[in-house]
Design a protein around this motif. Structure first.
Motif, PDB file in Angstrom:
ATOM      1  N   PRO A 121       0.806  -1.225   0.000  1.00 53.48           N
ATOM      2  CA  PRO A 121       0.000   0.000   0.000  1.00 53.48           C
ATOM      3  C   PRO A 121       0.839   1.275   0.000  1.00 53.48           C
ATOM      4  CG  PRO A 121       0.069  -0.901   2.204  1.00 53.48           C
ATOM      5  CD  PRO A 121       0.905  -1.818   1.347  1.00 53.48           C
ATOM      6  N   ALA A 122       1.924   1.275  -0.758  1.00 57.22           N
ATOM      7  CA  ALA A 122       2.718   2.495  -0.957  1.00 57.22           C
ATOM      8  C   ALA A 122       2.306   3.017  -2.328  1.00 57.22           C
ATOM      9  CB  ALA A 122       4.206   2.173  -0.927  1.00 57.22           C
ATOM     10  N   ASP A 123       1.796   4.250  -2.379  1.00 57.73           N
ATOM     11  CA  ASP A 123       1.163   4.684  -3.622  1.00 57.73           C
ATOM     12  C   ASP A 123       1.619   6.053  -4.128  1.00 57.73           C
ATOM     13  OD1 ASP A 123      -0.106   5.894  -1.479  1.00 57.73           O
ATOM     14  OD2 ASP A 123      -2.097   5.850  -2.390  1.00 57.73           O
ATOM     15  N   PRO A 124       2.903   6.185  -4.428  1.00 58.73           N
ATOM     16  CA  PRO A 124       3.354   7.417  -5.068  1.00 58.73           C
ATOM     17  C   PRO A 124       2.806   7.498  -6.497  1.00 58.73           C
ATOM     18  CG  PRO A 124       5.132   5.824  -5.056  1.00 58.73           C
ATOM     19  CD  PRO A 124       4.003   5.228  -4.257  1.00 58.73           C
ATOM     20  N   PRO A 125       2.910   8.665  -7.145  1.00 55.60           N
ATOM     21  CA  PRO A 125       2.403   8.785  -8.520  1.00 55.60           C
ATOM     22  C   PRO A 125       3.078   7.786  -9.447  1.00 55.60           C
ATOM     23  CG  PRO A 125       3.038  10.940  -7.644  1.00 55.60           C
ATOM     24  CD  PRO A 125       3.489   9.916  -6.650  1.00 55.60           C
ATOM     25  N   GLY A 126       2.297   7.161 -10.323  1.00 57.06           N
ATOM     26  CA  GLY A 126       2.869   6.313 -11.363  1.00 57.06           C
ATOM     27  C   GLY A 126       3.474   5.020 -10.873  1.00 57.06           C
ATOM     28  N   PRO A 127       2.678   4.070 -10.364  1.00 52.87           N
ATOM     29  CA  PRO A 127       3.240   2.820  -9.839  1.00 52.87           C
ATOM     30  C   PRO A 127       3.999   2.005 -10.880  1.00 52.87           C
ATOM     31  CG  PRO A 127       0.822   2.743  -9.902  1.00 52.87           C
ATOM     32  CD  PRO A 127       1.220   4.156 -10.170  1.00 52.87           C
ATOM     33  N   ASP A 128       3.634   2.186 -12.166  1.00 53.54           N
ATOM     34  CA  ASP A 128       4.350   1.417 -13.184  1.00 53.54           C
ATOM     35  C   ASP A 128       5.701   2.034 -13.546  1.00 53.54           C
ATOM     36  OD1 ASP A 128       2.632  -0.732 -13.447  1.00 53.54           O
ATOM     37  OD2 ASP A 128       1.290   0.388 -14.768  1.00 53.54           O
ATOM     38  N   HIS A 129       5.960   3.227 -13.052  1.00 53.94           N
ATOM     39  CA  HIS A 129       7.262   3.855 -13.291  1.00 53.94           C
ATOM     40  C   HIS A 129       8.089   3.905 -12.023  1.00 53.94           C
ATOM     41  CE1 HIS A 129       5.724   5.079 -17.148  1.00 53.94           C
ATOM     42  NE2 HIS A 129       4.670   5.600 -16.543  1.00 53.94           N
ATOM     43  N   THR A 130       7.491   3.512 -10.911  1.00 51.76           N
ATOM     44  CA  THR A 130       8.210   3.622  -9.639  1.00 51.76           C
ATOM     45  C   THR A 130       8.761   2.263  -9.245  1.00 51.76           C
ATOM     46  OG1 THR A 130       6.645   5.336  -8.977  1.00 51.76           O
ATOM     47  CG2 THR A 130       8.041   4.417  -7.253  1.00 51.76           C
TER      48      THR A 130
END
Lengths: 421, 482
Positions: A121-130
């Motif tokens: 449940p860590a949700d910075p912008p852009g999960p597919d780029h993080t």
């Protein structure tokens, strides 16, 4: 480093990892590193660290390069992309733990865990780029921090390559563990300045059975912020986001300050919580659920103010946030209840303007015993800014000692963190 | 008794210390110092030569500056309830106790923050805010006595860590006096930090990074409702499988605690708590949160544990029944005293799904060493506390108890677990650190320690084993409640 030196270096790197693993940077990566190397495992990372330390060459681990492209005043010579170090080592759904390599993205990890009704449940912008490495290095978070905490609460084990190419590990794969010093905390938010994280172990959490959002708009900021504060006091929410009019507009809502109160749990819990939240938000609130709620959440999570002249993250005691936001005059997306907001302005025609704005924001944060970090600046100005606050003297002295202990040769992403570390 | 001629505490130092904190801030008599010769790990004892009781940060700073100039090591102490010998003086003649620094400085209800001095007792924090519907979540069983400073040093846990996390998840800022006497303010009321997370490095460092004098803590909303269940099983195997069944179903209770037959019978003999004496094992499962839906969760948990083999599930009907269950759990260690003249408690961790395996291993270890072992522990976290029973007058049995304890720890590590879930390394488990950390790992940890304490005068000879040294344990692990 001259073009000629760089190509000589590239050949030396090819000798270590093979020609197919060395490439030129993309346009974004070029602001972070001059040569990109894609090692295949931690041993190759160690060989690269050994080489760079021996020749005093600066290196940095690179995920999508979004953060480094901003904070680096000049590219390092060698960017270590972890794109190929991206395996899931062990996912134990019944233990709610996962061990994964640092090059894996949050998005990829969560597609795997979704099959078992779980998520990181860590949700910075852009999960597919993080990547998980970037998540740890830049200590990024999103709306769910209100209920799930941040990466520092979720990371229970770490492996890294430190100076002298040492393989180092801290923590373990159990959820409760006090054996030895907490190297996880040392690495979280260290911006790649202490070593190269190659593997991470996280706690994962059950994805709630249902998720619904109550959205309410307000005539002015003060009313929106006051409503959020009252909600936070009364109702346990999964997230509580407040956005200024410009952000609401950019997200496709009416251009007024808006509050997004997320509730989650079983059907019975959600129904009860919505009644509570709805009663406080009044008749102006709308309830959205299912796919619509998921889309609204993703919009909030991924909002990054791409067209701003400057974006910064302010963090203060939660009760101080409303006053700080009002004083700043900035547009914002706030994690109310956490005391954290991303603030931005589109108005800055020159570096002086920008500098004054930033100084003003910093003074506001400091006045509320908080801090401020620049997330992104318009390309034209980005070399001239200090992205991090200066910590007070004794704290900075400790940080210098930590840096020189972990990186005695000064090769790990040098010169862009607090105090020029 | 005045310090001896060989002591590092000479007359000049004494005079200087007296100047700094006055006679009432110092304890010098051997009879009084005896109180401070150990913490909850009572099997090794060593009194300090002098105890200092500062009242303020500036007094702590002045003391540490003086000790720094003289090159003298010290050991910090909170309430002395630690369980791994963390405040046992080993090569540190001076003990500095924070218990007089016990003021609550500021409460910000709207921000859910509280700023306290480090000598404040854990439970006093919750007591100060509970009228406003808030709690300080970490709740070690010693919470009526242990201090926030001690909790920070040990990164203390408690039964409710399963849902709420341990101390490090609730400490946002500290004021620390470094071993050279410098005062550093790190972190603060904000959730984000500026620079490295030094607060995170200090929490759990077992007093080796300096003396924390103030802390900014996060407060948590108090649950509005509880449902507490007693699930009864024929054997521990089924009970531990039930733990995984609950977690796997996506339910995170506030606590899941387990007691086996030996412990159940001891508790019943001592306190008549109404536990089923014929049961092989029981789980105490507590759900908490909002009232809406909590009965549905309790029903689901009840079905899950029955599916895993529980032959009876009792739901506490009211607060009195809930209190009785928790009293039985918390007094279990006291009851064990009836079973044998001595007992030693282990603290190990395994991944939750390995609980059935570690319980089987413990039974095998018990048989192999011909020694009785009971189990009462934080099952939801995989944090086990086997209790090894022995009679110290029987040298052979004592030796077998020591070996059984070591074998259990090794089994935990072999199952992917850890040496300690909440009691710390202290002096107790230094020798076992190489079981889970490589020489490089230990080197980096000792380097991290020297960032704060280059001369290694802050609580020396703890946590990290000295390379080449062999710590010989000649007495079993501690025999205290937790």
């Amino acid at each position: 480093m001259s073009e000629r030196d760089l190509s000589a270096l590239a050949r030396e790197l090819e000798a270590i990892v093979g020609a197919a693993q060395v490439r030129a940077p993309s346009a974004l990566e070029a602001r972070a590193a001059s040569i990109i190397v894609e090692p295949r495992d931690a041993n190759e990372v160690a060989e690269l660290v050994r080489k760079c330390e021996a020749d005093a060459i600066a290196l940095a681990a690179i995920g999508a390069a979004r953060t480094l492209a901003q904070i680096r005043p000049a590219p390092v010579a060698v960017g270590i992309s972890l794109a190929r170090i991206n395996r899931v080592i062990a996912y134990e759904p019944d233990d709610m733990t996962v061990i994964a390599e640092a090059g894996l993205t949050i998005g990829a990890l969560n597609r795997l865990t979704a099959a078992r009704g779980q998520r990181l449940p860590a949700d910075p912008p852009g999960p597919d780029h993080t990547t998980l490495g970037a998540l740890v290095a830049a200590a990024q978070a999103g709306p769910l921090r209100l209920s799930e905490g941040t990466v520092r609460d979720l990371l229970i084990g770490v492996r890294l390559v430190g100076h002298d190419a040492r393989p180092i590990h801290g923590g373990g794969q159990v959820v409760k563990n006090v054996a030895g010093y907490d190297l996880m905390k040392v690495m979280v938010g260290s911006f790649g300045t202490l070593g190269i994280v190659t593997e991470t172990t996280f706690k994962v959490r059950p994805t709630p059975e249902r998720y619904t959002v109550a959205i309410a708009q307000f005539p002015d900021l003060a009313a929106a912020l006051a409503a959020a504060a009252a909600l936070h006091e009364a109702v346990p929410l999964i997230h509580l986001e407040v956005v200024s009019a410009a952000v609401a507009d950019a997200l496709g809502y009416e251009a007024l300050p808006q509050v997004f109160a997320g509730v989650a749990g079983s059907a019975e819990e959600v129904a009860y919580l919505l009644t509570q939240a709805g009663a406080m938000l009044g008749s102006a609130s709308a309830i959205i659920a299912d796919a619509e709620a998921a889309t609204a959440y993703e919009g909030l999570r991924d909002f990054a103010a791409d067209d701003a002249a400057i974006v910064a993250q302010i963090a203060v005691a939660p009760a101080e946030l409303a006053a700080c936001l009002t004083r700043s005059g900035a547009e914002f997306r706030a994690h109310a209840g956490c005391g954290v907001a991303q603030i931005f302005t589109r108005d800055a025609s020159n570096a002086d303007d920008l500098g004054r704005t930033l100084a003003h924001w910093r003074e506001i944060a400091r006045g509320a015993r908080g801090n401020l970090r620049v997330l992104r600046v318009n390309d034209d100005f980005h070399h001239e800014l200090n992205f991090f606050d200066d910590p007070p003297g004794p704290a900075l002295a400790l940080m210098r000692r930590l840096k020189s202990t972990f990186d005695p040769r000064g090769v790990f992403n040098p010169g862009c963190f607090v105090g020029g570390l | 008794m005045a310090p001896t001629a060989q002591s590092t505490i000479d007359a000049r130092l004494l005079a200087e210390l007296r100047e700094l904190i006055g006679d009432d801030g110092m304890v010098l008599r051997a009879t009084e110092l005896k109180v401070y010769e150990c913490d909850g790990w009572t099997l090794e004892k060593s009194a300090p030569e002098i105890l200092l009781r500062p009242r303020t940060t500036s007094e702590v700073s002045a003391i540490l500056k003086l000790l720094h100039r003289r090159g003298i090591a010290y050991v910090p102490r909170g309430a002395g309830t630690g369980l791994s010998g963390g405040c046992l003086p080993l090569g540190a003649p001076v003990m500095i106790c924070t218990s007089r620094m016990n003021r609550i400085l500021q409460i910000d209800y709207a921000s859910r923050r509280i700023e306290v001095e480090s000598g404040v007792v854990n439970l006093h924090v919750t007591n100060a805010v509970k009228a406003r519907g808030l709690i300080y979540a970490p709740d070690p069983s010693s919470q009526v006595a242990c201090t926030i400073g001690g909790n920070i040093a040990e990164n203390s846990g408690g039964p409710h860590t399963l849902k709420y996390g341990v101390t490090t998840n609730h400490v946002l800022g500290v004021e620390i006096v470094l071993p050279d006497g410098e005062i550093a303010e790190l972190g603060g009321p904000a959730e984000e930090r500026c620079g490295y997370d030094l607060v995170g490095a200090i929490v759990g460092s077992e007093g080796t990074t300096g003396i924390v004098t103030r802390a900014t803590l996060k407060l948590t909303r108090a649950p509005a409702a509880y449902r507490t269940l007693l699930a009864i099983f024929a054997d521990v195997e089924n009970a531990t499988r039930a733990v995984s069944a609950i977690i796997a179903a996506g339910i995170i209770p506030g606590a899941i605690e387990m007691m086996d037959q030996m412990i159940i019978r001891a508790v019943e003999a001592a306190f008549h708590a109404g536990l089923p004496e014929d049961a092989g094992a029981v789980l105490i499962i507590e759900l908490d949160g909002i009232a809406a839906g909590i009965d549905g969760h309790a029903q689901k948990v009840s079905e899950l544990v029955r599916g895993a083999g529980a032959y009876e599930v009792r739901l506490a009907r009211d607060e009195a029944e809930r209190a009785t269950l928790w009293k039985a759990r918390k007094r279990a260690f006291g009851a064990v005293g009836r079973l044998a003249p001595n007992y030693a408690t282990q603290d190990g961790v395994v991944p939750r799904t390995r609980l059935p395996d570690i319980l089987r291993a413990i039974i095998a270890i018990s048989q192999r060493h011909n020694i009785r072992i009971g189990n009462v522990f934080h099952a939801g976290d995989g944090n086990i506390h086997p209790i090894v029973l022995y009679d110290e007058r029987d040298a052979s049995e004592t030796q077998r108890a020591i070996e059984a304890g070591r074998d259990i720890l090794k089994a935990c590590v072999e199952m992917g677990g850890s040496l300690t879930g909440e009691h710390g390394i202290g002096v107790e488990k230094m020798a076992e650190m190489p079981l889970i950390f490589s020489p490089e790992d230990l080197l980096v940890m000792s380097e991290l320690r020297r960032v704060f304490d280059p001369d290694q005068r802050a609580n020396p000879n703890k946590v990290i084993p000295v390379p080449g040294a062999c710590v010989e344990v000649s007495v079993p692990r501690r025999q205290v409640a937790l």
